[in-house]
Design an enzyme around this catalytic site. Structure first.
Site, mmCIF file in Angstrom:
data_model
loop_
_atom_site.group_PDB
_atom_site.id
_atom_site.type_symbol
_atom_site.label_atom_id
_atom_site.label_comp_id
_atom_site.label_asym_id
_atom_site.label_seq_id
_atom_site.Cartn_x
_atom_site.Cartn_y
_atom_site.Cartn_z
ATOM 1 N N SER A 1 -21.821 24.293 -20.746
ATOM 2 C CA SER A 1 -22.337 24.065 -21.851
ATOM 3 C C SER A 1 -23.550 22.838 -21.847
ATOM 4 O O SER A 1 -23.485 22.235 -20.911
ATOM 5 C CB SER A 1 -21.665 23.609 -22.562
ATOM 6 O OG SER A 1 -21.898 23.839 -24.236
ATOM 7 N N TYR B 1 -14.909 16.789 -25.188
ATOM 8 C CA TYR B 1 -15.370 18.124 -24.662
ATOM 9 C C TYR B 1 -16.780 18.743 -24.344
ATOM 10 O O TYR B 1 -17.238 18.882 -23.493
ATOM 11 C CB TYR B 1 -15.778 19.823 -26.231
ATOM 12 C CG TYR B 1 -16.825 20.535 -26.066
ATOM 13 C CD1 TYR B 1 -16.015 21.915 -25.163
ATOM 14 C CD2 TYR B 1 -17.124 21.277 -26.082
ATOM 15 C CE1 TYR B 1 -16.088 23.143 -24.065
ATOM 16 C CE2 TYR B 1 -18.124 22.501 -25.532
ATOM 17 C CZ TYR B 1 -17.336 23.448 -24.799
ATOM 18 O OH TYR B 1 -17.664 24.246 -24.284
HETATM 19 P P1 NAP Z 1 -13.305 32.576 -25.421
HETATM 20 O O1 NAP Z 1 -13.305 34.148 -25.352
HETATM 21 O O2 NAP Z 1 -12.306 31.632 -26.465
HETATM 22 O O3 NAP Z 1 -12.279 32.909 -24.280
HETATM 23 C C1 NAP Z 1 -11.324 31.761 -23.220
HETATM 24 C C2 NAP Z 1 -10.869 32.669 -22.203
HETATM 25 O O4 NAP Z 1 -10.393 31.431 -21.807
HETATM 26 C C3 NAP Z 1 -9.863 33.145 -22.274
HETATM 27 O O5 NAP Z 1 -10.193 33.909 -21.199
HETATM 28 C C4 NAP Z 1 -8.734 32.804 -22.822
HETATM 29 O O6 NAP Z 1 -7.849 33.607 -22.378
HETATM 30 C C5 NAP Z 1 -8.796 31.381 -21.332
HETATM 31 N N1 NAP Z 1 -8.109 30.675 -21.476
HETATM 32 C C6 NAP Z 1 -7.712 29.530 -22.586
HETATM 33 N N2 NAP Z 1 -6.319 28.485 -22.318
HETATM 34 C C7 NAP Z 1 -6.781 28.839 -21.045
HETATM 35 C C8 NAP Z 1 -5.755 28.779 -20.454
HETATM 36 N N3 NAP Z 1 -5.490 27.300 -20.656
HETATM 37 N N4 NAP Z 1 -5.372 28.851 -18.942
HETATM 38 C C9 NAP Z 1 -5.923 30.835 -18.672
HETATM 39 N N5 NAP Z 1 -6.984 30.892 -19.669
HETATM 40 C C10 NAP Z 1 -7.133 30.329 -20.792
HETATM 41 O O7 NAP Z 1 -14.903 31.570 -25.229
HETATM 42 P P2 NAP Z 1 -15.956 32.027 -24.523
HETATM 43 O O8 NAP Z 1 -17.214 31.784 -25.221
HETATM 44 O O9 NAP Z 1 -15.690 33.377 -24.001
HETATM 45 O O10 NAP Z 1 -15.484 30.940 -23.475
HETATM 46 C C11 NAP Z 1 -15.859 30.705 -21.765
HETATM 47 C C12 NAP Z 1 -15.793 29.262 -21.017
HETATM 48 O O11 NAP Z 1 -17.183 29.432 -21.538
HETATM 49 C C13 NAP Z 1 -14.975 28.468 -21.716
HETATM 50 O O12 NAP Z 1 -15.719 27.098 -20.558
HETATM 51 C C14 NAP Z 1 -16.187 27.713 -22.739
HETATM 52 O O13 NAP Z 1 -16.578 26.060 -22.797
HETATM 53 C C15 NAP Z 1 -18.102 27.898 -22.335
HETATM 54 N N6 NAP Z 1 -19.160 28.262 -23.302
HETATM 55 C C16 NAP Z 1 -18.804 28.969 -24.641
HETATM 56 C C17 NAP Z 1 -19.537 28.850 -25.150
HETATM 57 C C18 NAP Z 1 -20.016 29.315 -26.885
HETATM 58 O O14 NAP Z 1 -20.801 29.070 -27.618
HETATM 59 N N7 NAP Z 1 -18.863 30.276 -27.100
HETATM 60 C C19 NAP Z 1 -21.004 27.423 -25.436
HETATM 61 C C20 NAP Z 1 -20.331 26.977 -23.585
HETATM 62 C C21 NAP Z 1 -19.887 27.353 -23.282
HETATM 63 P P3 NAP Z 1 -6.320 33.639 -22.691
HETATM 64 O O15 NAP Z 1 -6.302 32.969 -24.157
HETATM 65 O O16 NAP Z 1 -5.830 34.515 -22.429
HETATM 66 O O17 NAP Z 1 -5.537 32.625 -21.600
#
Ligand code: NAP
Length: 267
Positions: free
Chosen positions: A143, A156
């Site tokens: 991130s 985080y």
């Molecule tokens: P998201 O839509 O909430 O996706 C998160 C994913 O992680 C979901 O598929 C969730 O699936 C899975 N997950 C959560 N807890 C888990 C657990 N305990 N075991 C297994 N799987 C788990 O958010 P996203 O934005 O796509 O996030 C993906 C990555 O991008 C993360 O690492 C986040 O830190 C990073 N990121 C996001 C942003 C942003 O602005 N969105 C910015 C920078 C970095 P289940 O609930 O089905 O388990």
């Protein structure tokens, strides 16, 4: 004659929604078979069916809670034993927006277990096989908070700084062994991440918010260019190199046999 070679299987964590689900779509279009890991079976099944219908690729789903050691060990075993796996996308992660003193320390520990411990263990499970075969790709979703730790919740930010530093050391140790490594540093991306973090994405300046589709397409373009660190929002890659050069310039003065004169304690 068919000269296309099958790229193998990509295992994507956190594939049930957001960035992970888009990686699943894009990698299947690139010819990868998939192993999709997350907790929500129904979402994984729907995604898998759609991808197979569209691309004809084989998609296996594995439900696992990567905050639970036994589940992490199951995925580690899979990564060690399935020789078709050529790519690991460490994407599963959670964030937070609350200041440190207003955050529950147990939730902070759970965040570290998912964002740091699971990512580290899965990488350790797959890296020896990639080295032995002389090829493989590890993509770690970090991130921008890795380099701007005060923007959101501090744990985080620290967890993503780990992902960045870990990826840089992986590159340092594995690049000459044929393993491709990339850390992706997304800025604000329109996914469910924000609702889970307790801060609606609609309350952010919309000029900051990228779509998940654009984010993943840019990240994969960065991978194709051979970038080790990809910041999809950053217009000029030279700015990142300048940042890294400033860090490297500290090198000769990071360790000496006596404190610097400015502390006034040298004997
Ligand atoms: P998201 O839509 O909430 O996706 C998160 C994913 O992680 C979901 O598929 C969730 O699936 C899975 N997950 C959560 N807890 C888990 C657990 N305990 N075991 C297994 N799987 C788990 O958010 P996203 O934005 O796509 O996030 C993906 C990555 O991008 C993360 O690492 C986040 O830190 C990073 N990121 C996001 C942003 C942003 O602005 N969105 C910015 C920078 C970095 P289940 O609930 O089905 O388990």
């Amino acid at each position: 004659m068919n000269t296309t070679t099958h790229p193998g299987t990509a295992l994507i964590t956190g594939a049930s929604s957001g960035i992970g689900a888009i990686y699943a779509d894009r990698l299947a279009r690139r010819g990868y078979d998939l192993i999709l890991v997350a907790r929500n079976r129904q979402r994984l099944e729907t995604l898998a069916r759609g991808i197979t219908d569209k691309t004809g690729r084989s998609v296996e789903i594995v439900t696992a809670d990567l905050g639970q050691p036994a589940d992490v060990q199951r995925i580690e075993a899979l990564l060690r034993s399935d020789a078709s796996i050529t790519m690991l996308v460490n994407n599963a992660g959670v964030g937070g927006a609350a200041p440190l003193l207003q955050s529950d320390v147990d939730k902070m520990q759970a965040m570290i277990e998912l964002n740091v411990t699971a990512l580290t263990r899965l990488t350790y499970a797959v890296a020896p096989a990639f080295v032995a075969r002389g090829h493989g790709t590890i993509i770690n979703i970090a991130s921008i908070v890795a380099v701007a730790p005060t923007l959101l919740n501090g744990v985080y930010g620290a967890s993503k700084a780990f992902v960045l530093a870990f990826t840089q050391t992986l590159q340092h140790e594995l690049a000459d062994k044929g393993v491709r490594v990339q850390a992706v540093l997304p800025g604000a991306t329109r996914t469910e991440f924000w609702d889970i973090a307790g801060h609606s994405v609609d309350n952010l300046p919309q000029a900051w918010v990228m779509s998940g589709d654009d984010l993943v397409d840019a990240a994969l373009a960065g991978l194709d260019k051979g970038e080790v660190i990809t910041l999809p929002s950053l217009p000029d890659a030279a700015d990142w190199h300048a940042f890294e050069s400033a860090r490297a310039a500290l090198g000769p003065n990071l360790s000496h046999d006596r404190p610097a004169a400015r502390f006034g304690v040298a004997r």
